[in-house]
Design a protein around this motif. Structure first.
Motif, short mmCIF file in Angstrom:
data_model
loop_
_atom_site.label_atom_id
_atom_site.label_comp_id
_atom_site.label_asym_id
_atom_site.label_seq_id
_atom_site.Cartn_x
_atom_site.Cartn_y
_atom_site.Cartn_z
N LEU A 110 0.83 -1.21 0.00
CA LEU A 110 0.00 0.00 0.00
C LEU A 110 0.86 1.26 0.00
CD1 LEU A 110 -2.78 -1.13 2.51
CD2 LEU A 110 -2.94 -0.96 0.02
N GLN A 111 2.01 1.20 0.65
CA GLN A 111 2.94 2.34 0.63
C GLN A 111 3.43 2.59 -0.79
OE1 GLN A 111 6.74 1.73 2.55
NE2 GLN A 111 6.69 3.75 3.50
N GLY A 112 3.72 1.51 -1.53
CA GLY A 112 4.13 1.65 -2.92
C GLY A 112 3.03 2.24 -3.78
N VAL A 113 1.78 1.84 -3.54
CA VAL A 113 0.63 2.41 -4.26
C VAL A 113 0.54 3.91 -4.00
CG1 VAL A 113 -1.88 2.40 -4.49
CG2 VAL A 113 -0.65 0.23 -4.26
N CYS A 114 0.71 4.31 -2.75
CA CYS A 114 0.66 5.74 -2.39
C CYS A 114 1.77 6.52 -3.10
CB CYS A 114 0.78 5.91 -0.88
SG CYS A 114 -0.59 5.20 0.05
N ALA A 115 2.97 5.92 -3.17
CA ALA A 115 4.07 6.58 -3.87
C ALA A 115 3.74 6.75 -5.35
CB ALA A 115 5.35 5.76 -3.70
N ALA A 116 3.02 5.79 -5.91
CA ALA A 116 2.66 5.85 -7.33
C ALA A 116 1.70 7.00 -7.62
CB ALA A 116 2.04 4.53 -7.77
N PHE A 117 0.92 7.42 -6.64
CA PHE A 117 0.03 8.56 -6.83
C PHE A 117 0.73 9.88 -6.52
CE2 PHE A 117 -3.09 5.13 -6.27
CZ PHE A 117 -3.88 5.36 -7.38
N MET A 118 1.75 9.84 -5.70
CA MET A 118 2.44 11.04 -5.24
C MET A 118 3.53 11.51 -6.21
SD MET A 118 4.41 11.31 -1.57
CE MET A 118 5.53 9.93 -1.93
N VAL A 119 4.36 10.58 -6.67
CA VAL A 119 5.54 10.95 -7.45
C VAL A 119 5.20 11.54 -8.82
CG1 VAL A 119 7.63 10.04 -8.54
CG2 VAL A 119 7.04 9.35 -6.21
N PRO A 120 4.26 10.96 -9.60
CA PRO A 120 3.98 11.55 -10.93
C PRO A 120 3.54 13.01 -10.86
CG PRO A 120 3.02 9.36 -10.77
CD PRO A 120 3.47 9.73 -9.39
#
Length: 467
Positions: A110-120
């Motif tokens: 879930l942390q990786g999913v959150c990073a995927a929404f934050m970084v782009p």
């Protein structure tokens, strides 16, 4: 291209705010690498659990990266950035408070999913805030430098923090330190970031995301867990199912492309020869990238008895070498093109061979070891900053955004795959033994495999455009 009109000082200030996403997402990869043995001891987890601490994060990141970028177009980049930052911070705290390996790996996904929404959103903001080419290059350079610095800090803190026991096991603080950073970044984003215009025609490929996520989980999970359990029937069935779902995903994406429905991955990209070669180079290169840290951290700490702090200092030397080479390699690539990347990959292969020679039972943290890791880092720094540029150089501008998203998705998938393959070889040969000889034997074979991957990468790079 839409741009955001800002005062000079304000937009540079916003650059630092959005760069917090790069800092947190990168540091959370590298800080874990060194702390893996401490996490294993703290949670009494298995070797497969250890691999999944890295792989779960990367699967979540890879599967939702492109969707994260499109969500920013649809809802507004500031709104998605803030939501992603808050969610990432919350998931970091959940990781730090996890009581079992299963909980930790679920939260890591879930942390990786959150990073995927934050970084782009952070990358998109740079293009909007700096429409002029020269200033955008400067801004991207700062952004990249922050990410590079995060890798060094992460490796250092990942070694130092687990040795500090305050109120709880030290390894938990490697996740909990994200709390103050996330709170500050969120507050500054809410106060100073300007919302972007909405792109209402943006569409979401829900079925594509679900198929890609399922494919990655069904591929990576049995590669890691199946090895530990002796390849039960369910693991073999999951691997076969992953192949079926990959075929379904490709058919789904092709069908949507023909109907102009904005597929998750534009399959027309694979009609460009250089892009295909670049993706293969990415596959083999990034299979080495994090598996190197995994097997070295376990060897140095569990096998050779190095402390977590000392291991962190050694890895920091590698990170410094990366930053030093990355700064100069970008200019050198303009002059010598692919030769710089080929030289960097071969330098990594040579230094891995020296790892095999030096990392024996009587190894000590001498200046030679620090130098060896520094030089290995220089090899990485000569490759990584320019690999994307060379891979998509021949792509028409209209496909550049899709190519970049596909490249990054493939990159994160390759890292997770490397954890399963090279890490799997290492732990398979270890077979539960804890003697120094067993660790060194397993390490040598896994490192030889990584050397082969790097040689293949160098051959593939030879077929990319010269400059």
């Amino acid at each position: 291209m839409i741009s955001i009109v800002q005062s000079e000082n304000n937009r540079w200030w916003q650059l630092w705010i959005v760069s917090a996403a790069a800092f947190l997402s990168v540091i959370d990869i590298f800080i874990v690498n060194v702390a893996l043995p401490s996490i294993q001891a703290g949670l009494h987890s298995t070797e497969a659990d250890l691999q999944l601490v890295i792989a779960a994060y990367l699967i979540g990141y890879a599967a939702f990266l492109i969707t994260g970028g499109r969500l920013g177009d649809y809802l507004g980049k500031k709104r998605v950035f803030v939501a992603g930052m808050i969610s990432f911070t919350v998931m970091s705290c959940c990781c730090g408070l996890a009581q079992t390996a299963g909980q930790l790996n679920s939260f890591r996904f879930l942390q990786g999913v959150c990073a995927a929404f934050m970084v782009p959103q952070s990358i998109a903001y740079i293009h909007l805030l700096f429409p002029e080419h020269e200033e955008r290059i400067k801004a991207l350079g700062i952004y990249g430098s922050i990410a590079g610095t995060a890798s060094v800090i992460g490796q250092l803190l990942g070694g130092l923090i687990p040795d500090v026991h305050f109120l709880m096991d030290g390894w938990r603080w490697i996740f909990l330190i994200n709390l103050p950073i996330g709170i500050l970044a969120t507050w500054f984003a809410v106060k100073f970031l300007h919302e972007t215009p909405l792109v209402s025609q943006s569409r979401f490929d829900v079925s594509g995301v679900l198929l890609l996520t399922a494919t990655l989980i069904f591929l990576i999970y049995p590669l890691i867990r199946g090895r530990e359990l002796g390849w039960p029937l369910w693991a073999v069935c999951m691997l076969l199912a992953a192949l079926v779902m990959l075929v379904l995903f490709i058919r789904d994406q092709r069908h949507k492309g023909l109907r102009n429905q904005e597929p998750l991955i534009d399959l027309r990209l694979f009609g460009f020869r250089d892009f295909n070669i670049g993706l293969l180079a990415v596959l083999f290169y990034f299979m080495v990238q994090d598996s190197y840290f995994l097997i070295n951290a376990v060897l140095l700490q569990n096998g050779l008895g190095f402390s977590s702090s000392l291991t962190g200092l050694l890895f920091a030397a590698q990170g410094i070498g990366y930053v030093v080479a990355a700064v100069s390699s970008i200019r050198l690539v303009k002059l010598y093109g692919r030769k710089v990347l080929m030289a960097g990959v071969l330098l990594m292969a040579v230094t891995l061979f020296l790892h095999i020679k030096f990392f024996q039972g009587d190894v000590i943290a001498s200046s030679k070891i620090y130098l060896l890791l520094f030089v290995y880092g220089m090899g990485c720094g000569s490759v990584l900053p320019s690999l994307l540029t060379l891979s998509i150089r021949s792509i028409p501008p209209a496909f550049a955004g899709a190519a970049s998203g596909t490249y990054t998705t493939f990159q994160q998938t390759a890292v997770a795959l490397g954890i399963g393959v090279s890490g799997g070889v290492f732990f398979r040969l270890l077979e539960g033994e804890h003697s120094v000889t067993a660790y060194i034997h397993a390490y040598h074979w896994a490192t030889w495999l990584n050397i082969v991957f790097l040689v293949v990468t160098a051959v593939l790079l030879y077929f990319l455009p010269k400059k």
